[in-house]
Design an enzyme around this catalytic site. Structure first.
Site, short mmCIF file in Angstrom:
data_model
loop_
_atom_site.label_atom_id
_atom_site.label_comp_id
_atom_site.label_asym_id
_atom_site.label_seq_id
_atom_site.Cartn_x
_atom_site.Cartn_y
_atom_site.Cartn_z
N GLU A 89 13.03 -22.02 0.88
CA GLU A 89 11.70 -21.45 1.10
C GLU A 89 10.86 -21.49 -0.15
O GLU A 89 11.36 -21.56 -1.25
CB GLU A 89 11.80 -20.02 1.59
CG GLU A 89 12.79 -19.13 0.85
CD GLU A 89 12.56 -18.98 -0.62
OE1 GLU A 89 11.39 -18.76 -1.01
OE2 GLU A 89 13.53 -19.07 -1.39
N GLY B 253 14.63 -19.77 -5.75
CA GLY B 253 14.40 -20.10 -4.35
C GLY B 253 14.37 -21.61 -4.18
O GLY B 253 15.05 -22.33 -4.93
N GLU B 254 13.59 -22.10 -3.18
CA GLU B 254 13.48 -23.55 -2.94
C GLU B 254 14.82 -24.18 -2.58
O GLU B 254 15.00 -25.39 -2.77
CB GLU B 254 12.98 -24.30 -4.19
CG GLU B 254 11.60 -23.99 -4.64
CD GLU B 254 11.20 -24.85 -5.86
OE1 GLU B 254 11.86 -25.87 -6.14
OE2 GLU B 254 10.21 -24.50 -6.52
N ALA B 255 15.79 -23.40 -2.15
CA ALA B 255 17.13 -23.93 -1.85
C ALA B 255 17.83 -24.45 -3.10
O ALA B 255 18.84 -25.16 -2.99
CB ALA B 255 17.08 -25.04 -0.80
#
Lengths: 351, 351
Positions: A173, A316-318
């Protein structure tokens, strides 16, 4: 109000394959258990994939981006326009997850499920019910229809990955303000006091964290979702479109028998939502990392989850899931490629 | 008694490149610090390699194998013949480290620095002063000349890697009985009580651990090396040829400006020996994992080291270092490949 498929039972892992994988691990040329969690991960994946030789080569990453009305309340160290600027950076290959996905050979799809962007962008899938959520300090973030749309957007994203024949999937995300929405959801669902779960996000100081906790506590009280509220009501009150999309995607992936490698705090909150909506998805979740974001430990505990790595990540951002992926690949390589005591003519333990 | 080169100063890391790497990390499109230890590792490697763009692609693995006379005292769950059987398994590609090295594209060299093997084996470098150490419960394990030989064997192994132009090197070990030798060395050098440092090795139970601690305590007393002994005397009394070879290899690598990715308990004891012999090698050590072997935490603490991963591994064979290598590679990829705020036209923090 939520789509019916959300409640459809996810298949169970294969206990026969789990047993066979455990038996194989006991035959490989190493003391039993000496590869620790690498053994556990390989066995788990064999059970989930219902195969003798598990794999994690094909691991598409889907990143969901959304904006948050609550960002107007000074809950983030960065301005809201960063979300859309980062969409360009994902598509352009300069963001952390773009670099990681390239290094790992993972296909990367970025879905705008609700950013403030007006125009379509090259390399970004647009599938959104509205531009950003409403400011949940003054009104509910989303209508029930918008919540349902985001669930469907998650499921559609999963369907688009089927061409990759995933061994597992990774969701991530991006969205300025989304640790605030995630913390609000977690505070309502666990339940716990906002101050227990609120962290620094992208870099708030102590004052900022206190303000963020107050904003969340006030909102949960205003919307009446701080005790025993239905999950769908919590999502409408304080949800984020990318978080809801990920919850839908997790359930849809589990229904297809795809293991999900869960990233950090926000994805774990989406996983908590998914498990509360449909507990049968829980076995399909593998937990990649323990984030430096304060509330993550609480959410992991509520899910009975143990992460693989702990590297003080909080992007975040995987990015945490992507960083853990090579460990899962090596676990599979060891399980599949090591010789047994018999094959290698190595003596076992002394009687 | 030890070779002179052991004392030659290792070069210092480049503080200019460390500064430049820190400055670059502050410009990459993420909140500063959000990639946690991945940022630290990239910065550290930039300083060690004295480059702007660090790398970990070329990472040869050298495995040192030796046997231990002390194995006659029932300190291992496996019989001594397993060491030589495992040499075949390394060469044949079925052992854990062989699988890992193949998966990671790392060249793997296996050096017999003192196993019981009589005959040369295909795929194994033989460079040993004797077959196995003596049983240190009855006599010193090694002569001073044998200790010196093992140091030189370590240095020769390092020299053989230069054709790979290593970004970093990984050393590993195999040898039934070698956690007993490693624990004895650590107990003497730290110093600490043997019972504090003795673990299960390949799978001892509580009785086995107590016996192992007693064997070590008695031996340190018998050889008079339990307080303030010279490191070389400790090595001769209770050393293992593969452990001494690794200590020599670590110093020789650091003298060449090669970062060393340290594996688990036994390699960490070799690192402790190296640092005690030549403290200037310390900056060249990166610590890969925290082993499940009991004494590892104490040795890491004595070295002021923080490991990257903690996956309950206790196999040895450089398997923990190999498992951590992809994380270091990703840290480099992020450092080198991410866009800066300016390049990506992304806004920074609000003032």
């Amino acid at each position: 109000m939520l789509p019916d498929w959300i409640n459809s039972e996810c298949p169970a892992p294969s206990e026969a394959h789990r047993k066979a994988a455990l038996a194989r691990q006991a035959q490989l040329t190493k003391p039993l258990g000496a590869l620790g969690r690498l053994e556990e991960v390989a066995v788990e994946l064999a059970a989930l994939q219902a195969v003798d030789r598990p794999g994690a080569d094909r691991a598409p990453v889907v990143l969901f981006a959304g904006d948050h009305g609550i960002a107007a309340q000074g809950v983030s160290a960065y301005p809201p326009e960063v979300t859309v600027q980062m969409l360009h950076n994902f598509a352009g290959g300069g963001a952390a997850i773009a670099v990681l996905a390239r290094s790992l050979g993972c296909p990367l799809e970025v879905v705008d499920v609700g950013t403030l962007a007006d125009e379509p962008m090259r390399g970004i899938v647009v599938d959104k019910p509205r531009r950003g959520t409403r400011d949940f300090s003054v009104e509910p973030a989303l209508t029930p229809e918008e919540v349902a749309f985001a669930c469907e957007a998650g499921r559609r994203a999963v369907a688009r990955q089927s061409g990759h024949s995933p061994d597992l999937v990774i969701f991530g995300e991006m969205g300025i303000g989304n640790t605030t929405s995630a913390a609000a959801i977690a505070a309502a669902l666990l339940p716990c006091a906002p101050a227990q779960i609120v962290g620094s996000g992208t870099g708030l100081d102590a004052d900022g964290r206190a303000r963020k906790a107050r904003v969340i506590g006030d909102a949960l009280a205003r919307h009446g979702v701080n005790t025993d509220a239905a999950v769908a009501d919590v999502l409408a009150a304080v949800g984020g479109l990318e978080i809801i999309a990920m919850a839908g995607a997790i359930i849809a992936a589990a229904q297809r028998r795809w293991p999900v490698l869960v990233d950090g705090f926000i994805v774990s909150v989406a996983a908590l939502v998914a498990v509360r909506l449909n507990p049968s998805c829980r076995p399909w979740l593998l937990f990649s990392h323990r984030s430096a974001e304060r509330g993550h430990a609480l959410v992991l505990e509520a899910l009975g989850a143990r992460a693989l790595i702990d590297l003080d990540l909080r992007l975040g951002e995987a990015s945490g899931a992507a960083t853990a992926l090579p460990i899962i690949r090596l676990a599979c390589a060891l399980h599949n490629g090591m010789a047994t005591f018999a094959e290698a003519a190595v003596s076992g333990r002394e009687a």
